[in-house]
Design an enzyme around this catalytic site. Structure first.
Site, mmCIF file in Angstrom:
data_model
loop_
_atom_site.group_PDB
_atom_site.id
_atom_site.type_symbol
_atom_site.label_atom_id
_atom_site.label_comp_id
_atom_site.label_asym_id
_atom_site.label_seq_id
_atom_site.Cartn_x
_atom_site.Cartn_y
_atom_site.Cartn_z
ATOM 1 N N TYR A 80 0.853 -1.191 0.000
ATOM 2 C CA TYR A 80 0.000 0.000 0.000
ATOM 3 C C TYR A 80 0.888 1.240 0.000
ATOM 4 O O TYR A 80 1.749 1.399 0.872
ATOM 5 C CB TYR A 80 -0.888 -0.023 1.252
ATOM 6 C CG TYR A 80 -1.710 1.242 1.420
ATOM 7 C CD1 TYR A 80 -2.613 1.640 0.435
ATOM 8 C CD2 TYR A 80 -1.577 2.029 2.554
ATOM 9 C CE1 TYR A 80 -3.368 2.793 0.585
ATOM 10 C CE2 TYR A 80 -2.318 3.181 2.726
ATOM 11 C CZ TYR A 80 -3.217 3.565 1.730
ATOM 12 O OH TYR A 80 -3.956 4.705 1.877
ATOM 13 N N HIS A 119 -4.645 5.149 -2.614
ATOM 14 C CA HIS A 119 -5.897 5.892 -2.446
ATOM 15 C C HIS A 119 -5.703 7.317 -2.913
ATOM 16 O O HIS A 119 -4.753 7.961 -2.463
ATOM 17 C CB HIS A 119 -6.252 5.998 -0.957
ATOM 18 C CG HIS A 119 -6.929 4.792 -0.423
ATOM 19 N ND1 HIS A 119 -6.559 4.195 0.760
ATOM 20 C CD2 HIS A 119 -7.962 4.077 -0.892
ATOM 21 C CE1 HIS A 119 -7.335 3.172 1.000
ATOM 22 N NE2 HIS A 119 -8.208 3.068 -0.004
#
Ligand code: COA
Lengths: 178, 605
Positions: A80, A119
């Site tokens: 991530y 994100h």
């Protein structure tokens, strides 16, 4: 909007953050991002070496990419990318792309990592344009970021997921190791 | 007691020789054992008692040592050994005056004792008893003329005594005794020749000095030193053409040595540092254009003309000079140029230049004075801002300075140099506390950097935050035991800064302790030269040795010593003026004890 002149790429080298210089990483974050990151964010990022790294231009840091490994039940992991930021005077000169490409290259070399994801707030056009040009695919659904950012409201985000094996390095992103 | 009583039978006499050997080889326990064996049979044997005392001294039993040595002396006042040992004891306590007295007594009993004469000469030069030193060295030379060191040392003694002529003659006489120089001693021989030329130069016999250098040219190994001396000598004898040629050769070897530039400039008929005529300026300008062709990479060749150029010539030169620094992001640009600020005109030119750069770069990415299409990288702008901040601070315009440094930090907050400069500006603007906080912010960005750590410490002290300073400096001292460690490292800037901070806060006792520590370092440095008296002679590093002696003679003019001395005086006055009865604090209590005689300034200066 005026046509931006195309500036030549800047040469960078990579610096692994450590507890000795973590405050530089913090400086970069407080300069670029409006939300303030908690201590835990930086300790987690520092545990994710060599993925988490800073870009040195001349001999000072101008950009950083912070990552976190998420273990999957299958034994594999997902990487991530929690933040990627370049100090504004140094943007548009290939530094962001080099940092991202470096993380992708490292992920490719790591047998355990299949996917990298990201994100991005839906209203961050800059980042969206950037990711597109780096070859990242936009996945349709939206979700809300929760966790590290503490003094801002939860926002709608796009999730960009990139499979490691499908990713092809764009041209001109090699970094000279120091 | 008669001497006869003190003669040992052969078995014990051998044992005694062993004690001496054990002492010399630092086998002290064995030495004590041997001494005790003799003393069992001959408890009144003076020399054995003395040697036992000397050995005990090395085992850190000082009191016992003096006891034994004095007892030995009492039983055998006529023994040069006892007196010598007594002298050595004083010497180890750094009481050189007493030691000299003892050696002299020893020599009265045994006037040609080489070891004692040598030891005496060391003390004499250490104490700068120059005539005594010359005497002793002469005696040693007469006793042992076949020893090289005795000739050299006698020459040094005469040199230091300003008997240049005699010193030169001694060296020449020594040369006369040589039958060829062994290959293994070529370096030493060359050094001797250079030293001879140095003596001649100092005596004003410039031509003889030049002659010595010429004659020795194929024997002198340190070619560079010989060349430098030649340049200097030709210059002083008024042979400017000769001097110029030598300085050009030297620049060929190192175009960035400023001494060579100074030499070249004087050989071109200008006195660097004083006003020059327009003609001289034109000569220098032409010379440096020529040098620039030859040594385009030398920074010195580019930097030096900025000192003598004026007006538009200066402007053009400084523009091309700073461009490289800005493009490479070299943080030291301002300190490099700050000496130009004695000229208001130059400072004004620089101000205008950098202001223009800072206003044009953000929109054009170009330095206003650079032709061509090349676009500057983004950091050029921030380094120009950084320069301007220091520029305004230097000119006393703190508000503008702060404005510029804040803009620089906002542009690139990761360049640590910015924080140190901001700290300096804030401090000079009268806010040492804010300065310390900013310096500490800079420090926190690279915890592995000792320099940053020291800077932050310094600013904490300026802000009288002694605790923060101690915590900070402790990060880089061993075991966190910072007090002792800093003292061992002779970390004088810290002791002086901390002492001054204590003074400002009227903690006079603590200030006193730190300033005394600085004074102790200087005593140590003075003491440290002891080893060099024999070492330099052996190694034949004579020119350096003489320079060392002169440096030691001016030791107390050192900045840190002066600061500590002033601090000491202030602390003593502070203690004296302190109203003891009114204050129950710790420092007042210690002030009482410090007002007693043991703390008179004389005892430590
Ligand atoms: C997004 C960001 C990291 C990009 O870094 P950068 O060093 O400026 O980007 P690069 O110079 O490497 O650009 C790479 C590519 O992205 C494109 N790109 C960069 N910024 C863009 C923008 N604002 N809009 C559209 N495209 C953009 C460039 O045109 C370039 O394309 P090319 O290689 O095809 O010419 C940087 O702008 C940034 O730090 N933004 C603020 C923080 C942020 O939004 N981070 C992302 C979310 S955490």
């Amino acid at each position: 909007m005026a046509v931006e002149k195309k500036l030549s790429p800047l040469a960078i080298s990579l610096l692994q953050p450590s507890d000795k210089n973590v405050n530089v990483l913090k400086k970069i974050h407080s300069q670029i991002f409006s939300s303030s990151y908690q201590e835990k964010f930086f300790t987690d990022s520092l545990e994710c070496l060599p993925f988490t790294s800073m870009a040195l231009y001349s001999d000072f840091a101008v950009a950083a990419i912070c990552c976190r490994l998420e273990k999957l039940p299958s034994g594999k992991s997902t990487l991530y990318i929690s933040t990627l930021g370049v100090l504004s005077p140094y943007r548009g000169r290939g530094i962001g792309k080099k940092l991202l490409a470096n993380v992708m290259k490292l992920a490719k070399e790591d047998q355990k990592i299949d996917e990298v994801y990201f994100h991005v707030p839906v209203n961050n056009a800059e980042a969206t344009g950037f990711l597109k040009s780096c070859g990242f695919a936009v996945e349709g659904h939206r979700e809300t970021i929760q966790g590290y950012t503490d003094n801002c409201d939860p926002v709608d985000c796009h999730v960009y997921v990139q499979s490691v094996s499908d990713w092809v390095a764009p041209e001109g992103v090699e970094i000279e190791e120091i | 007691m008669m001497k006869g009583d003190q003669v040992l039978p052969s078995k014990e006499a051998n044992l005694f020789k062993q004690i001496v050997k054990f002492y010399e080889t630092k086998q002290y326990k064995k030495g004590i054992k041997a001494a005790d064996q003799i003393l069992k049979k001959f408890p009144d044997h003076g020399e054995t008692l003395a040697m036992k005392g000397l050995t005990l001294n090395c085992m850190e039993k000082k009191e016992e040592a003096y006891e034994y040595v004095l007892r030995g002396l009492k039983y055998d006042m006529k023994s040069h050994v006892c007196w010598h040992v007594y002298g050595l004891l004083y010497r180890s306590d750094r009481d050189y005056r007493q030691a000299i007295k003892c050696y002299r007594n020893a020599l009265r009993l045994d006037k040609d004792n080489l070891q004692i004469l040598r030891d005496l000469s060391l003390l004499q030069i250490q104490m700068r008893d120059l005539s005594g030193f010359a005497e002793t060295r002469q005696q040693l030379l007469m006793l042992k003329p076949n020893n090289r060191n005795n000739w050299i040392a006698f020459a040094i003694a005469q040199h230091l005594h300003s008997s240049y002529d005699l010193a030169g003659k001694i060296l020449m006489a020594y040369e006369g005794t040589l039958e060829g120089v062994p290959v293994s001693e070529r370096y030493e021989h060359g050094e001797m020749l250079l030293y001879k030329a140095m003596i001649q130069e100092e005596s004003g016999a410039l031509n003889s000095a030049l002659e010595s250098l010429d004659k020795g040219s194929d024997q002198i190994i340190d070619v560079l030193a010989a060349k430098e001396a030649r340049g200097r000598l030709l210059q002083q004898t008024g042979n400017l053409t000769g001097a110029e040629a030598v300085y050009r050769e030297l620049l060929e070897m190192n175009p960035d040595n400023y001494n060579y530039h100074t030499g070249l400039q004087s050989s071109l008929g200008t006195d660097p540092g004083s006003e020059i005529t327009p003609d001289q300026r034109a000569t220098l300008q032409a010379a440096y254009e020529d040098l620039f062709e030859k040594y385009p990479k030398s920074t010195g060749v580019k930097r030096i003309p900025l000192n003598f150029l004026e007006g538009d010539h200066f402007k053009a030169a400084v523009q091309s000079y700073v461009t490289r620094f800005l493009q490479k992001g070299i943080p030291s640009l301002f300190s490099d140029l700050s000496s130009l600020y004695v000229s208001t005109a130059k400072a004004d030119i620089l101000e205008k230049m950098f202001e223009e750069a800072v206003s044009s770069l953000p929109s054009s990415d170009k330095l206003p004075w650079c032709q061509g299409e090349t676009l500057e990288e983004p950091a050029v702008y921030v380094w120009a801002l950084f320069y301007l901040a220091q520029h305004y601070n230097h000119r006393g315009a703190s508000t503008k300075a702060l404005e510029k440094i804040d803009a620089a930090i906002a542009h690139t907050p990761t360049i640590i140099d910015f924080y140190l400069v901001k700290a300096r500006i804030l401090n000079e603007a009268g806010d040492p506390k804010a300065a310390a906080i900013v310096a500490d912010e800079g420090r926190s960005m690279d915890l592995a950097d000792r320099y940053l750590n020291s800077e932050a410490t310094k600013w904490w002290l300026q802000a009288d935050q002694v605790e923060s300073a101690q915590d900070t400096i402790a990060l880089f001292t061993k075991d966190g035991d910072q007090g002792n460690n800093l003292h061992d490292m002779q970390c004088m800037w810290y002791e002086v800064e901390a002492g001054n901070s204590h003074l400002r806060c009227e903690r006079f006792g603590k200030a006193l302790k730190l300033f005394k520590a600085v004074a102790e370092h200087f005593a140590d440095i003075q003491e440290d030269q002891f080893d060099f008296h024999s070492y330099c002679l052996r190694k034949m590093t004579l020119r350096t040795y003489v320079k060392l002696l002169r440096m030691e003679e001016h030791l107390h003019g050192h900045r840190f010593y002066c600061m500590a001395a002033f601090g000491l005086v202030r602390a003593y006055i502070g203690i004296y003026d302190q109203p003891i009865a009114l204050e129950g604090s710790k420092s007042a209590v210690s002030a009482v004890s410090q007002r007693r005689p043991s703390a008179t300034p004389g005892s430590l200066l």
